[in-house]
Design an enzyme around this catalytic site. Structure first.
Site, PDB file in Angstrom:
ATOM      1  N   GLU A  83     126.498   3.072 -44.723  1.00  0.00           N
ATOM      2  CA  GLU A  83     127.490   1.995 -44.913  1.00  0.00           C
ATOM      3  C   GLU A  83     127.369   0.864 -43.889  1.00  0.00           C
ATOM      4  O   GLU A  83     127.457  -0.314 -44.248  1.00  0.00           O
ATOM      5  CB  GLU A  83     128.918   2.581 -44.895  1.00  0.00           C
ATOM      6  N   GLU A 138     129.517  12.603 -48.088  1.00  0.00           N
ATOM      7  CA  GLU A 138     130.976  12.684 -47.915  1.00  0.00           C
ATOM      8  C   GLU A 138     131.585  13.707 -48.878  1.00  0.00           C
ATOM      9  O   GLU A 138     132.495  14.444 -48.532  1.00  0.00           O
ATOM     10  CB  GLU A 138     131.597  11.297 -48.107  1.00  0.00           C
TER      11      GLU A 138
HETATM   12  N1  COA Z   1     123.323   3.498 -56.547  1.00  0.00           N
HETATM   13  C1  COA Z   1     122.729   3.165 -57.701  1.00  0.00           C
HETATM   14  N2  COA Z   1     121.434   3.456 -57.964  1.00  0.00           N
HETATM   15  C2  COA Z   1     120.737   4.099 -57.024  1.00  0.00           C
HETATM   16  C3  COA Z   1     121.293   4.477 -55.799  1.00  0.00           C
HETATM   17  C4  COA Z   1     122.663   4.146 -55.564  1.00  0.00           C
HETATM   18  N3  COA Z   1     123.290   4.496 -54.443  1.00  0.00           N
HETATM   19  N4  COA Z   1     120.367   5.102 -55.059  1.00  0.00           N
HETATM   20  C5  COA Z   1     119.257   5.107 -55.802  1.00  0.00           C
HETATM   21  N5  COA Z   1     119.472   4.507 -56.985  1.00  0.00           N
HETATM   22  C6  COA Z   1     118.519   4.322 -58.082  1.00  0.00           C
HETATM   23  C7  COA Z   1     117.535   3.217 -57.763  1.00  0.00           C
HETATM   24  O1  COA Z   1     118.086   1.957 -58.093  1.00  0.00           O
HETATM   25  C8  COA Z   1     116.382   3.597 -58.645  1.00  0.00           C
HETATM   26  O2  COA Z   1     116.665   3.205 -59.961  1.00  0.00           O
HETATM   27  P1  COA Z   1     115.493   2.530 -60.889  1.00  0.00           P
HETATM   28  O3  COA Z   1     114.452   3.607 -61.014  1.00  0.00           O
HETATM   29  O4  COA Z   1     116.213   2.225 -62.156  1.00  0.00           O
HETATM   30  O5  COA Z   1     115.022   1.347 -60.127  1.00  0.00           O
HETATM   31  C9  COA Z   1     116.409   5.125 -58.615  1.00  0.00           C
HETATM   32  O6  COA Z   1     117.715   5.488 -58.203  1.00  0.00           O
HETATM   33  C10 COA Z   1     115.435   5.720 -57.634  1.00  0.00           C
HETATM   34  O7  COA Z   1     115.653   5.146 -56.359  1.00  0.00           O
HETATM   35  P2  COA Z   1     114.513   4.404 -55.508  1.00  0.00           P
HETATM   36  O8  COA Z   1     115.195   3.477 -54.542  1.00  0.00           O
HETATM   37  O9  COA Z   1     113.469   3.833 -56.398  1.00  0.00           O
HETATM   38  O10 COA Z   1     113.885   5.632 -54.731  1.00  0.00           O
HETATM   39  P3  COA Z   1     113.217   5.618 -53.291  1.00  0.00           P
HETATM   40  O11 COA Z   1     112.609   6.946 -53.105  1.00  0.00           O
HETATM   41  O12 COA Z   1     112.375   4.432 -53.113  1.00  0.00           O
HETATM   42  O13 COA Z   1     114.467   5.476 -52.279  1.00  0.00           O
HETATM   43  C11 COA Z   1     116.655   5.954 -51.409  1.00  0.00           C
HETATM   44  C12 COA Z   1     115.464   6.472 -52.242  1.00  0.00           C
HETATM   45  C13 COA Z   1     117.772   6.984 -51.506  1.00  0.00           C
HETATM   46  C14 COA Z   1     116.241   5.778 -49.944  1.00  0.00           C
HETATM   47  C15 COA Z   1     117.124   4.591 -51.963  1.00  0.00           C
HETATM   48  O14 COA Z   1     117.275   4.726 -53.360  1.00  0.00           O
HETATM   49  C16 COA Z   1     118.398   4.073 -51.392  1.00  0.00           C
HETATM   50  O15 COA Z   1     118.413   3.600 -50.258  1.00  0.00           O
HETATM   51  N6  COA Z   1     119.477   4.164 -52.172  1.00  0.00           N
HETATM   52  C17 COA Z   1     120.766   3.593 -51.791  1.00  0.00           C
HETATM   53  C18 COA Z   1     121.471   4.466 -50.816  1.00  0.00           C
HETATM   54  C19 COA Z   1     122.802   3.826 -50.479  1.00  0.00           C
HETATM   55  O16 COA Z   1     122.840   2.808 -49.823  1.00  0.00           O
HETATM   56  N7  COA Z   1     123.900   4.402 -50.986  1.00  0.00           N
HETATM   57  C20 COA Z   1     125.204   3.784 -50.932  1.00  0.00           C
HETATM   58  C21 COA Z   1     125.916   4.220 -49.747  1.00  0.00           C
HETATM   59  S1  COA Z   1     127.457   3.346 -49.567  1.00  0.00           S
END
Ligand code: COA
Length: 245
Positions: free
Chosen positions: A135, A115
């Site tokens: 979302e 966004e």
């Molecule tokens: N908010 C806070 N922390 C986040 C984050 C977010 N949106 N996205 C990733 N992180 C953090 C994870 O908690 C993790 O932290 P840690 O190492 O302390 O556990 C770190 O970033 C790495 O992410 P991880 O999930 O381990 O990597 P991955 O390769 O397995 O997955 C994603 C990557 C992007 C697919 C996954 O992190 C994810 O789905 N994130 C959330 C996306 C989301 O829903 N955003 C909000 C939209 S409203």
């Protein structure tokens, strides 16, 4: 500018660089980052040395993985109210920057990440970029402008699919549907954004700003009113030119 915790602000040769800098959290947009972006954008806006802004993400893995989900739900009603408020404010602040803004996107660009990129005028992605609005999967709707900015870039049916399914799309698909302007190898991402910035800087900056105003304001107007507005801007620019002579 002062030091920030969650972003890095630099400027050189007319370009302001805003780097989202929480790589361990995939540059998730926490409230602190929102506050710091809100503080830095007026500098881009008002600093006469800055002609173009580039927004990018620190680290190898992400432009930004969206709003910081660790800040969701701790105090439910306040958190929701706060998130709605901050996202709207930041969106308005991005919109008010009259100078061209370029997003240089690598890795994940999810939720508030994509966004924020859509608040920019031009998006350049590296081949590894992945885009999505997760979302709907989290029981929310996009609130950092995405439900309004994406339909201004991408055909409506495809927008609905991306929003309703929360599916991620890759860089090639993002290019195909017009979400990004260019896809380049990862090592060429920043150079490509800088080349674009320099091409803009080589043009007349007043004309570029008037043109940005015409494009962005016109989108919200009926065609007749938009054409009138374009004419007014053209006259105003010509008047300014005469005054300069
Ligand atoms: N908010 C806070 N922390 C986040 C984050 C977010 N949106 N996205 C990733 N992180 C953090 C994870 O908690 C993790 O932290 P840690 O190492 O302390 O556990 C770190 O970033 C790495 O992410 P991880 O999930 O381990 O990597 P991955 O390769 O397995 O997955 C994603 C990557 C992007 C697919 C996954 O992190 C994810 O789905 N994130 C959330 C996306 C989301 O829903 N955003 C909000 C939209 S409203």
């Amino acid at each position: 500018m002062g030091d920030f915790e969650t972003i890095i602000y630099e400027k050189t040769d007319g370009i302001a660089y805003i780097t989202l800098n929480r790589p361990r959290a995939l540059n998730a947009v926490c409230i602190k980052m929102r506050d710091e972006l809100y503080e830095v954008l007026p500098a881009v806006k008002d600093d006469p040395d800055v002609l173009v802004g580039i927004v990018k993400g620190a680290g190898d893995r992400a432009f930004s993985a969206g709003a910081d989900i660790s800040e969701f739900g701790t105090t439910p009603s306040q958190a929701v109210a706060r998130s709605v408020r901050w996202e709207r404010d930041l969106w308005g602040m991005f919109l008010s920057v009259q100078k061209p803004m370029i997003a240089a996107i690598h890795g994940f660009a999810l939720g508030a990440g994509i966004e924020m990129a859509m608040c920019c005028d031009i998006r350049i992605a590296s081949e590894d970029a992945q885009f999505g609005l997760p979302e709907a999967n989290l029981g929310m709707v996009p609130t950092a402008g995405g439900s309004q900015t994406m339909p201004r870039l991408v055909l409506l049916g495809r927008v609905s699919e991306i929003v309703f399914t929360a599916d991620r799309i890759n860089a090639a698909e993002a290019l195909r549907i017009g979400l990004v302007n260019q896809v380049v190898p990862r090592s060429e991402l920043l150079p490509a954004a800088e080349t674009m910035a320099r091409r803009i800087i080589s043009c007349d900056q007043t004309a570029v700003r008037y043109a940005k105003e015409a494009i962005t304001r016109g989108l919200d107007m009926p065609l007749g009113a938009a054409l009138e507005m374009e004419k007014r801007l053209a006259f105003a620019l010509a008047g300014q030119r005469r005054g300069e002579k």
